[in-house]
Design an enzyme around this catalytic site. Structure first.
Site, PDB file in Angstrom:
ATOM      1  N   SER A 231      26.456   7.121  12.504  1.00 31.57           N
ATOM      2  CA  SER A 231      25.066   6.769  12.219  1.00 31.57           C
ATOM      3  C   SER A 231      24.797   5.341  12.676  1.00 31.57           C
ATOM      4  O   SER A 231      24.973   5.026  13.852  1.00 31.57           O
ATOM      5  CB  SER A 231      24.763   6.988  10.735  1.00 31.57           C
ATOM      6  OG  SER A 231      23.375   6.991  10.488  1.00 31.57           O
ATOM      7  N   GLU A 352      21.682  18.164  11.685  1.00 25.75           N
ATOM      8  CA  GLU A 352      21.510  16.748  11.353  1.00 25.75           C
ATOM      9  C   GLU A 352      20.316  16.490  10.438  1.00 25.75           C
ATOM     10  O   GLU A 352      20.363  15.664   9.536  1.00 25.75           O
ATOM     11  CB  GLU A 352      21.330  15.925  12.640  1.00 25.75           C
ATOM     12  CG  GLU A 352      22.578  15.774  13.475  1.00 25.75           C
ATOM     13  CD  GLU A 352      23.477  14.647  13.016  1.00 25.75           C
ATOM     14  OE1 GLU A 352      23.165  14.002  11.993  1.00 25.75           O
ATOM     15  OE2 GLU A 352      24.500  14.412  13.681  1.00 25.75           O
ATOM     16  N   HIS A 456      23.570  15.604   8.511  1.00 25.44           N
ATOM     17  CA  HIS A 456      23.978  14.250   8.872  1.00 25.44           C
ATOM     18  C   HIS A 456      25.112  13.764   7.970  1.00 25.44           C
ATOM     19  O   HIS A 456      25.050  13.885   6.747  1.00 25.44           O
ATOM     20  CB  HIS A 456      22.773  13.324   8.729  1.00 25.44           C
ATOM     21  CG  HIS A 456      22.977  11.939   9.269  1.00 25.44           C
ATOM     22  ND1 HIS A 456      23.216  11.698  10.590  1.00 25.44           N
ATOM     23  CD2 HIS A 456      22.956  10.729   8.653  1.00 25.44           C
ATOM     24  CE1 HIS A 456      23.329  10.388  10.780  1.00 25.44           C
ATOM     25  NE2 HIS A 456      23.189   9.784   9.618  1.00 25.44           N
TER      26      HIS A 456
END
Length: 537
Positions: A231, A352, A456
């Site tokens: 990330s 995600e 995610h």
């Protein structure tokens, strides 16, 4: 941000979803911040009865903890505390110490609101690394090194959230996790202030220099260093690939869910901001804390308490380009080929966007076929594209959440990651993956309005014990975790993830990572409508 409905309206929706995402995106309010480690404090595996290991670094000796097959050394300073007159300066060397320093527990996380770090932190003395090394690693038998940069939207997170003993022991690699300055303390900019907008990135480089200088004493190979992150940590790797100041600091790059082609008008994924925009944000911060009209603005700001800065900072924090450390936006540098030519492993997760979509649904948004075109317009840089997107992603009365998640994930992560890979492949050896466990263990106990699949940050539990504890997995998921650790450590060792014990990962394809179904796929771009997202402004 853009004008119109894709600007602040989108950011308001981004703020609503953080109860469901494992590693926050930008713009979350403190009360909704929750990351992969939020469910438990950091708890390192208690040692059985072993002699406490001692290692001599260049600044002094450290005493760590012995586990079953590994050793940990926590809270080692890699730079001087950035306090007082050192607030908003490039990192200075750590001061040497006499005697043996205790390294059996992590140091404080960098300042942040409560969330991943229980109770948050207001301690600026936070520039520390944690080292996990397998017992087999010795100075005369060095092992590859993975340096991990945590995610958290550049506002939250800590290196100590990632218990790396499984990665170190099965992968036979040395793992270093680090803290770096976050939020306004890491990315503040002001005209004439050296290092504006990039203090957090400068910290990462200082940590890499520390690793090059010291990791041999821990049994790490200083000539074989992989910079990895997820990330915001993945985008940090992108930034370091584009930074002239990072030349020679790492030998390979591993990017998880942090596409280098991130843009400000795709607010769910990390990106960079121009120095001009960062300066404007700095002026807003100075005004908010009463330093806007001070004769010496930075001196005034250095006297402001950390708690007040955290309360006043813009929740949307990003590193600045057009700076000495980062001359170009990583997106631009990548398009021009002006990135460091090292092997790269990069990928994203199949679902995600589902964590954010779940939060939006939980916050009260109801998606129906009738309102879907209007709803999707809030998530596009150009709302005029909404009818086209709505047709490509049809909504029924029952699937609105997952479809919204697909729009968010495909546009912000999957397709930009594929685009990043295409650009990188023209210059460096490249390996691509998609994590695709549709039943990935949840990162937090919060109930969700629909199954999240592989959202995610869900791949992180396969590599680390987040918060110091493993998640419950099936035997097939444990096998996938072993396979992923083998791939990651194989890449760190040779620049090629293939090992004798793993399914073949052909160069040039995307390797799908799923329990007992790991192998190449060439349908990722089609499944995620990338031909559409590559044309949407």
């Amino acid at each position: 941000m853009t004008s119109g409905r894709a600007g602040r309206g989108t950011m308001a929706l981004v703020c609503a979803v953080l109860a469901f995402t494992a590693v926050p995106a930008r713009a979350e309010p403190p009360e909704l911040r929750q990351s992969a480690a939020a469910v438990a404090p950091v708890v390192h595996t208690a040692p059985v009865v072993h002699t406490a290991p001692v290692v001599h670094t260049r600044a002094g000796a450290v005493r760590g903890t012995a586990g079953e097959g590994y050793r940990t050394f926590d809270g080692i300073p890699y730079a001087a505390p950035p306090v007082g007159s050192l607030r908003w300066t490039s990192p200075h060397p750590a001061r040497p110490w006499i005697g043996v320093r205790d390294a059996t527990r992590p140091a404080s996380a960098c300042p942040q609101s409560a969330g991943e770090v229980p109770g948050g932190s207001t301690t600026e003395d936070c520039l520390y690394v944690n080292v996990t090394t397998p017992d087999a690693a010795r100075p005369d038998r060095p092992r590859p090194v993975i340096v991990w940069v945590h995610g958290g939207g550049f506002t939250t997170g800590a290196g100590s959230s990632y218990d790396a003993h499984r990665l170190a022991t099965r992968g036979n690699v040395v793992v270093v996790t680090l803290n770096y300055r976050l939020g306004a303390l890491g990315f503040f900019a002001h005209g004439g202030l050296p290092g504006s907008g990039t203090f957090g990135l400068a910290d990462q480089q200082a940590a890499l220099r520390w690793v090059r200088a010291n990791i041999g004493a821990f049994g790490g190979d200083r000539q074989n260093l992989t910079l990895a992150g997820e990330s915001a940590g993945g985008f940090s790797v992108c930034a370091q690939l584009a930074s002239p100041a990072a030349v020679g600091l790492f030998d390979r790059a591993l990017i998880e869910s942090g596409p280098c082609t991130g843009r400000a008008d795709r607010p769910f994924a990390p990106s960079a901001v121009s120095l001009k925009a960062a300066d404007a944000n700095g002026k807003k911060l100075a005004k908010a804390v009463g330093c806007g009209v001070a004769r010496h603005v930075v001196a005034c700001l250095r006297r402001v308490s950390v708690a007040r800065l955290l309360a006043a900072q813009d929740p949307d924090q990003r590193p600045a380009y057009a700076t000495g450390l980062l001359p170009r936006d990583p997106n631009t540098a990548l398009a021009r080929g002006t990135v460091h030519h090292v092997p790269v492993l990069i990928g994203s997760n199949h679902d995600e966007g589902n964590g954010w979509a779940a939060g939006i649904i939980q916050a009260g948004t109801r998606i129906t076929p009738a309102n879907w075109p209007r709803t999707v317009a809030d998530f596009l840089p150009d709302p005029a594209q909404a009818p086209t997107v709505a047709r490509a992603y049809p909504v029924t009365e029952t699937n609105g959440g997952p479809v919204l998640g697909a729009v968010i994930g495909d546009s912000n992560y999957t397709c930009p990651t594929l685009q990043t890979g295409t650009l990188l492949a023209a210059h460096v050896p490249l390996w691509r993956y998609e994590f695709a466990d549709e039943h990935a263990p949840p990162l937090t106990p919060a109930p969700t309005p629909f199954p999240l699949g592989a959202p995610h940050a869900s791949e992180l539990t396969y590599l680390f014990d987040l918060g110091g504890r493993p998640r419950t997995m099936t035997p097939a998921q444990h096998r996938l975790a072993d396979t992923m650790i083998d791939y990651w450590s194989g890449f760190a060792r040779t620049g090629n993830p293939n090992t004798p014990n793993t399914p073949t990962w052909p160069a040039g394809s995307v390797q799908s990572l799923a329990p007992d179904h790991t192998g190449p796929t060439n349908t990722t771009a089609i499944a995620h409508h990338c031909s559409l997202w590559n044309t949407v402004p």
